[in-house]
Every structure is written in structure tokens, then in C-alpha cells.
Design a protein around this motif. Structure first.
Motif, PDB file in Angstrom:
ATOM      1  N   THR A 116      10.791   4.861   4.259  1.00  0.00           N
ATOM      2  CA  THR A 116       9.419   5.130   4.691  1.00  0.00           C
ATOM      3  C   THR A 116       8.633   5.798   3.574  1.00  0.00           C
ATOM      4  OG1 THR A 116       9.949   5.271   7.037  1.00  0.00           O
ATOM      5  CG2 THR A 116       8.033   6.515   6.298  1.00  0.00           C
TER       6      THR A 116
ATOM      7  N   ASN B 261      -1.020  -4.176  12.785  1.00  0.00           N
ATOM      8  CA  ASN B 261      -2.106  -3.309  13.244  1.00  0.00           C
ATOM      9  C   ASN B 261      -3.361  -4.127  13.552  1.00  0.00           C
ATOM     10  OD1 ASN B 261      -2.067   0.044  12.773  1.00  0.00           O
ATOM     11  ND2 ASN B 261      -0.328  -1.086  11.970  1.00  0.00           N
TER      12      ASN B 261
ATOM     13  N   GLY C 186       3.479  -4.971   8.487  1.00  0.00           N
ATOM     14  CA  GLY C 186       3.084  -3.848   9.325  1.00  0.00           C
ATOM     15  C   GLY C 186       1.579  -3.694   9.403  1.00  0.00           C
ATOM     16  N   ILE C 187       0.894  -3.957   8.289  1.00  0.00           N
ATOM     17  CA  ILE C 187      -0.573  -3.852   8.256  1.00  0.00           C
ATOM     18  C   ILE C 187      -1.188  -4.951   9.116  1.00  0.00           C
ATOM     19  CG2 ILE C 187      -2.574  -4.015   6.739  1.00  0.00           C
ATOM     20  CD1 ILE C 187      -0.720  -2.886   4.499  1.00  0.00           C
TER      21      ILE C 187
ATOM     22  N   THR D 258       0.841   7.819   9.958  1.00  0.00           N
ATOM     23  CA  THR D 258       0.907   7.142   8.677  1.00  0.00           C
ATOM     24  C   THR D 258       2.269   6.502   8.454  1.00  0.00           C
ATOM     25  OG1 THR D 258      -0.660   8.753   7.789  1.00  0.00           O
ATOM     26  CG2 THR D 258       0.613   7.473   6.190  1.00  0.00           C
TER      27      THR D 258
ATOM     28  N   HIS E 244       3.805   0.937   2.912  1.00  0.00           N
ATOM     29  CA  HIS E 244       3.463  -0.022   3.968  1.00  0.00           C
ATOM     30  C   HIS E 244       3.595  -1.446   3.447  1.00  0.00           C
ATOM     31  CE1 HIS E 244       0.662   3.401   5.510  1.00  0.00           C
ATOM     32  NE2 HIS E 244       1.890   3.549   5.958  1.00  0.00           N
TER      33      HIS E 244
ATOM     34  N   TYR F 246      -6.526   0.646   8.918  1.00  0.00           N
ATOM     35  CA  TYR F 246      -5.722  -0.318   9.667  1.00  0.00           C
ATOM     36  C   TYR F 246      -6.263  -0.641  11.062  1.00  0.00           C
ATOM     37  CZ  TYR F 246      -2.329   0.476   5.897  1.00  0.00           C
ATOM     38  OH  TYR F 246      -1.714   0.584   4.674  1.00  0.00           O
TER      39      TYR F 246
ATOM     40  N   THR G 200       2.877   2.987   9.761  1.00  0.00           N
ATOM     41  CA  THR G 200       1.741   2.125   9.434  1.00  0.00           C
ATOM     42  C   THR G 200       0.711   2.204  10.558  1.00  0.00           C
ATOM     43  OG1 THR G 200       3.349   0.681   8.352  1.00  0.00           O
ATOM     44  CG2 THR G 200       1.114  -0.105   8.395  1.00  0.00           C
ATOM     45  N   CYS G 201       0.592   3.372  11.133  1.00  0.00           N
ATOM     46  CA  CYS G 201      -0.406   3.783  12.113  1.00  0.00           C
ATOM     47  C   CYS G 201      -0.037   3.459  13.560  1.00  0.00           C
ATOM     48  CB  CYS G 201      -1.801   3.277  11.768  1.00  0.00           C
ATOM     49  SG  CYS G 201      -3.084   4.319  12.563  1.00  0.00           S
TER      50      CYS G 201
ATOM     51  N   GLY H   2       5.743  -1.742  11.757  1.00  0.00           N
ATOM     52  CA  GLY H   2       5.211  -0.905  10.695  1.00  0.00           C
ATOM     53  C   GLY H   2       6.179   0.118  10.154  1.00  0.00           C
TER      54      GLY H   2
ATOM     55  N   THR I 127       0.839  -1.202   0.000  1.00  0.00           N
ATOM     56  CA  THR I 127       0.000   0.000   0.000  1.00  0.00           C
ATOM     57  C   THR I 127       0.871   1.248   0.000  1.00  0.00           C
ATOM     58  OG1 THR I 127      -0.179   0.271   2.410  1.00  0.00           O
ATOM     59  CG2 THR I 127      -1.796  -1.162   1.369  1.00  0.00           C
TER      60      THR I 127
ATOM     61  N   VAL J 103      -5.423   6.150   7.335  1.00  0.00           N
ATOM     62  CA  VAL J 103      -4.902   4.941   7.978  1.00  0.00           C
ATOM     63  C   VAL J 103      -5.711   4.533   9.202  1.00  0.00           C
ATOM     64  CG1 VAL J 103      -2.516   5.084   7.161  1.00  0.00           C
ATOM     65  CG2 VAL J 103      -3.195   6.363   9.200  1.00  0.00           C
TER      66      VAL J 103
END
Length: 635
Positions: free
Chosen positions: A437, A248, A244-245, A373, A240, A276, A376-377, A431, A224, A272
Motif C-alpha cells: 500500500t 472509484n 482501483g482508480i 487514501t 494507486h 477520485y 484508493t478512497c 483499490g 499515482t 483523493v
């Protein structure tokens, strides 16, 4: 009601989990689609996602169970592959909330890289993001009454030659007669102006197999792209990975959600927070996510019908932000909300008085958290089963390491801050993609402290119990209702006026939005422009309405540093003193703002003094508790 998998109450509980299992062993799945398959096998007939285009308690609603959602996601992934989306190719979606948004998110991340884009952006900003990501396909709205999304996306695609296919979602199928009969009559004409092929998303979807037609490689990869901020300037694009997703999703399932929970999420699926902590937690746990109206909280009647929607779906968790919580407190609780247990709040600081009023009025426990963000939140949360420290953002999740550091421009650590000492919040977790990044390599320069800790740009401290407190923003962003506004956009516009020598923009306290833009100007020696002149000029030259200053003041000289930069802490102090003084004047309390100081633990604090009468703290909180910044009495 089933219990969440773990009950983390303290920082020691977090550490025990970290010692018992590595981060890569938290979930069995290695990709989002594998997690979808696993959850579907466990809960094939339970509801997964619901959406209603209108906000009424009895309005038409569409629900997909887990089997139906898996079929739709498989079809979407197959569709994207058929249109040239491989694992390193990008499909963007520019959609309001609807079932097609999470279907595209999950299907796009399975086929290649999916890039959600804020449909409120200008065509030029959308086009710039599409060019930056090299998107080959775009999923967006078909022409529809009362929305200009299709028109804006057509203009944006004309600026992005990489886009070869546009797949349009027609919202008509969510409506019932006689309203649905009016859509063809009121539908705007297509704009065109680009060379991409335009197809109907759901028509094309129906042609695809409900079984995934290709094999995933199984390896962790970028799947993503989420742009940061997004109401002003050119947003940066963060990358991401599956891992990492999924992390979450594990956090939400482990701490809070089971298959018996229902989450009401009126936040946009391009953000996000919704994608997420909400959608991926639902994906991990088998819970049910409900999206009311395409515009979420901004939708017609959502606030007025909110409590009735809680009753309709038996909601157990509501997802909110401070501005929405404040608006809900203006509405009577006119429904049975006994199912509701928690309100998850993020995106901006929650004022203390609003926190107390909300919990007292609803009987619902608020859990404040922190995320971004670039990580990844998720970073931290006040533990649902442990002590909630009001004003903090809680304890970091397991396998998330937070350090408070002082760094130079290159990211070299000059000091590890002590307990309760303010510094920059730096984060390491599954994440954070170290070194890359952002999609643009130069944006990653100086972004990492000690080589592996993401520099968030936020200032804060860790207390003796491991709770994280945010005290300010090193990045200097203005956060208006959860939207990031770059002050440079305002400053550059004002600086282009021939009478302006210097300009400084900050976020001033606001009871509704948390912050709104305020501008301070120093005129040239022969400048004669008035406040009215400059406000009109700013509004004309700042393209994004959210960035238009709500206040402008001309100073004889702006405060500056030794090297001539505008010294914004003094401007923030002026704004806090001015806003708080006005609020106290309106209240008729015999209290004034003496000054604003920088406190080691709490950041900028308004210092109050009484005119002689004894004024209880509760009365002050009733006036100033609407704002995020703290206050204290003059010693």
C-alpha cells in the motif's frame, strides 16, 4: 434528468451485483486514458471541467469540453515523456485548483506516475515527499501575487536532487483586464536556488501533439502516489493502480452521476476525495466538474457566492465537508438552487444537528460516505435510492468487503466481531494494494489483517442491515477540518520543555472543525511552567500552525496504563465533558454533564442530567448537535 446505471438500496442489492459480475469487468477501459478516450467519443462536445479564478457569479470562467480535455491530457502526457517520465518515473504537481491540475493528474498518470502534493505543506515536507518518490519533474505555480507556492517549491526542489525539470503554471491567463495588467507589476521575483530547468507549462504544452505519441502497455500498473494526511510530520505515500482508480469512477457513475450532472467541487485536487470520487466519476460518466477559485472553499468570497454559483452552473451535486457545510449555514440562500439534488459529504463525521439544519434549509439530500487514501478512497456510502441511516457511513460499495476485526500487532485476527460489536474496520476492494500500500516497505508491516484486509485504523461496527458506523480511531489521529494531525508532533514538542515530565495530545470537540488539538501536561517534580508558558513554547516549537494546541491543561498526574503510557480515553472524556458543559452553560439550559461513558455501539457518549426542569431533546440538540460526539440522558 437521466438516471444512474443502478439503484442499490440494500446490502442484498450490493451482493447481487457482485454475483452478476466480477470487479475486473465493471469497466471496459484498462487505463485512465482509455476511459478518457471512451468518454470523449460518447460526449465530444459536452462540458467536462470548468474553473474560475474569482468567485463571483459573473466572473470570467474557462471550460474545457471532453474533446478539448482529451487534447490537453494527450499533450501533457507527451510533454512528460519528452522530459524523461516513463511508466515508473514520477512527475509531481504542487498546485492550487486550476484546469492545469486535473490535466497534470490525468496526463501524468498516463505517461508515468503522478504525485499530487499539498501546496500548504512546508518546503521541508514537500522536499521530503519529492525525495521519497524520486520525482523527476514538478508542475507548480509561476510566481504570482498573494501566494508563496512558487517560493516554497523552489526551496523544496533544492532539497530534492532527483528533480530535473520544473514546469510553471501562470494563472494570469484566467484573469481579465484591468486586473491582469497588474500581475506583472505585483508578481514576486523568482527565488531560484536549485539546478532544475524551469519552463512555462502551457508554452511547452502547446508544442506537443494533441494525439498521444506513445502506446500504453495496457497492463494494470501503479500510476499515482498520494500522500496521506499532510499538515504535520512526514506524510506516508500511498500507491494507486489504474484499476482501483477506475473502480472509484465506476462507483460514482453506477450510483449517481450521468452526463447530465454538474458537480461543484471546491475541494483541492491533491486530495483523493476530489481526484477520485469526483474527477474519476466525471471521467466515467461524462458529467461536468466545476472548480471555483484556486483555494476552493478557502477562496475569497466562495462561501458568500456559493449559492449563486450553484445557480450559474445548474449544479446537481455539491461536494462538501462538515466545516464547509457549517459555514454555508451562516449564509442566506440567495439564489435559485432548484437544480441541486444531493450533497456528498466526507472527510470527517457530520454532526447530527448540522445534518438536519442543512437538509431543512436547502431541501438537499446529504449522502455521507467513507473512504481513505490507502484504499484508493471509496469504501461505503448511504445509498441514494435506499434508506439513509443518519450517523452511519452507509453500505459498502459492490466488490468492497468490510470486516470488523480484532487483531494483534502483526495483523493476525484474534476475533471476527459480531453484529454491532466495535472493532477495527478492515477493508478489501479493488483499490487495496495488498502488501505494498505504501511506497516504504516497512510501513506495510502489520497493515493487513488475514493477509488481504487493509487495517484502516478506524474503529466501528456493522449493524444487522450491513450499514457501517464509525465510532473512533485506533490510529489516534486528530482530524481538524479533514486534515490529519499526528498527536506525537505536539507531544514531542511539549516533552522537550525542561519542566514537562509527560504530555498527551488529543482532538477535543469543536463545532467548526470537528476537532482541534488539546494538550495535557504533567510537570516534573520541580517544574514551575505555567499554562501560558507552555502554550507559547508549543506554538514556537510546532512548525505547523494547524497543530498548535487550542487548549492546554496542567494535571497533577496524567492518566496512564499499566505500562506507563498516557491513557488517552480519559483525556478525551475530560475534553468532551468540558466542551459540552461550556456549551450548556452558555445556553442557560438547566442541564449539566454528569459524566462521559464508552458505549458499545456509539463510542464516547456525554451523559446529561437535568437540574429538575424538563428540557426537551430538541433544545439539547440545538446546543450539542453542533458537535460530532453523541449524548444521552442519565438513566
Amino acid at each position: 434528468m437521466a438516471e444512474a446505471k443502478v439503484q442499490i438500496k440494500t446490502i442484498d442489492d450490493k451482493r447481487a451485483i457482485e454475483q452478476g459480475s466480477s470487479a475486473d469487468k465493471l469497466v471496459n477501459a484498462s487505463t485512465i486514458y482509455e476511459q478518457l478516450v471512451e468518454t470523449t467519443a460518447s460526449f465530444p462536445n459536452r462540458p467536462a471541467i470548468s474553473f474560475q479564478i474569482k468567485s463571483g457569479q459573473n466572473d470570467k470562467s474557462k471550460t474545457l469540453n471532453w474533446t478539448e480535455l482529451k487534447a490537453k491530457v494527450s499533450q501533457a502526457a507527451n510533454l512528460f515523456r519528452r522530459h524523461g517520465i516513463g511508466e515508473k518515473d514520477v512527475v509531481a504537481y504542487i498546485l492550487p485548483n486550476c484546469l492545469e491540475a486535473p490535466i497534470t493528474l490525468l496526463g501524468g498518470a498516463t505517461a508515468g506516475i503522478v504525485n499530487p502534493v499539498n501546496p500548504l505543506l512546508d518546503p521541508e515536507q514537500i522536499g521530503a515527499i519529492l525525495r521519497e518518490t524520486g520525482a523527476k519533474a514538478v508542475v507548480t505555480l509561476a510566481p504570482f501575487p498573494k501566494t508563496d507556492v512558487n517560493e516554497k517549491v523552489a526551496q523544496a526542489v533544492a532539497l530534492a536532487p532527483s528533480v530535473k525539470t520544473v514546469l510553471e503554471v501562470d494563472l494570469k491567463h484566467y484573469l481579465s483586464p484591468p486586473v491582469s495588467w497588474l500581475v506583472p507589476i505585483l508578481r514576486p521575483k523568482p527565488v531560484g536556488g536549485h539546478s532544475a530547468k524551469v519552463l512555462n507549462f502551457n508554452t511547452e504544452l502547446a508544442k506537443e501533439s494533441e494525439v498521444l505519441s506513445f502506446a500504453e502497455t495496457g497492463g494494470d500498473r501503479i500510476c499515482t502516489y498520494f500522500h496521506t494526511g499532510g499538515t504535520t510530520g512526514m506524510p506516508k505515500v500511498a500507491q494507486h493502480r489504474h484499476s482501483g482508480i477506475l473502480y472509484n469512477g465506476w462507483c460514482g457513475h453506477a450510483y449517481m452521476f450521468t452526463e447530465e450532472d454538474v458537480l461543484l467541487c471546491p475541494l483541492p485536487m491533491f486530495h483523493v476525495f476530489a481526484a477520485y470520487p469526483v474527477l474519476m466519476s466525471v471521467l466515467n460518466s461524462g458529467a461536468h466538474m466545476v472548480m471555483p477559485t484556486p483555494a476552493g472553499y478557502r477562496g475569497d468570497g466562495v462561501f458568500d457566492n456559493f449559492w449563486k454559483l450553484i445557480e450559474r452552473y445548474g449544479v446537481t451535486f455539491m461536494i462538501t465537508v462538515p466545516t464547509a457545510a457549517a459555514a454555508l449555514m451562516q449564509r442566506k440562500i440567495d439564489a435559485d438552487v432548484s437544480s441541486l439534488r444531493y450533497a456528498l459529504c466526507g472527510s470527517a463525521p457530520l454532526p447530527l444537528e448540522l445534518f438536519r439544519k442543512f437538509e431543512k434549509s436547502t431541501g438537499v439530500t446529504i449522502l455521507e460516505g467513507y473512504g481513505m487514501t490507502e484504499a484508493t478512497c471509496l469504501v461505503s456510502i448511504n445509498p441514494p435510492h435506499g434508506e439513509r441511516k443518519v450517523g452511519s457511513v452507509g453500505i459498502p460499495f459492490p466488490h468492497t468487503d468490510v470486516r470488523i476485526l480484532m487483531c494483534d500487532a502483526e495483523g493476525n485476527v484474534t476475533k471476527d466481531c459480531d453484529i454491532d460489536e466495535i472493532g477495527e474496520i478492515c477493508v478489501s476492494n479493488p483499490g487495496v494494494i495488498v502488501g505494498s500500500t505504501y511506497t516504504e516497505a516497512d510501513k506495510n508491516v502489520g497493515l493487513f489483517a488475514d493477509q488481504s484486509f487493509l487495517r484502516t485504523g478506524d474503529l466501528g461496527r456493522l449493524d444487522a442491515d450491513g450499514y457501517l458506523w464509525i465510532t473512533g480511531r485506533a490510529k489516534d489521529l486528530i482530524i481538524r477540518g479533514g486534515h490529519n494531525i499526528d498527536p506525537a508532533l505536539i507531544e514531542e514538542a511539549l516533552a522537550s520543555h525542561p519542566d514537562v515530565a509527560f504530555a498527551g495530545a488529543i482532538g477535543q470537540p469543536d463545532a467548526h472543525s470537528g476537532e482541534v488539538p488539546a494538550a495535557y501536561v504533567e510537570l516534573t517534580a520541580d517544574g514551575t511552567a505555567s499554562v501560558e508558558d507552555l502554550m507559547a513554547y508549543a506554538n514556537e516549537h510546532i512548525g505547523e500552525r494547524a497543530a498548535h494546541p487550542k487548549f492546554l491543561k496542567i494535571l497533577d498526574e496524567l492518566p496512564k496504563t499499566a505500562v506507563g503510557k498516557v491513557f488517552k480515553p480519559d483525556l478525551r472524556k475530560e475534553a468532551i465533558a468540558r466542551i459540552y458543559s461550556a456549551a450548556l452553560d452558555e445556553s442557560d439550559l438547566d442541564v449539566t454533564v454528569d459524566h462521559v461513558l464508552e458505549d458499545k455501539k456509539r463510542g464516547l457518549v456525554a451523559v446529561l442530567k437535568s437540574g429538575g426542569q424538563t428540557v426537551p431533546d430538541e433544545a439539547i440538540n440545538g446546543v450539542l448537535g453542533r458537535f460530532a460526539r453523541p449524548w444521552m440522558w442519565l438513566p
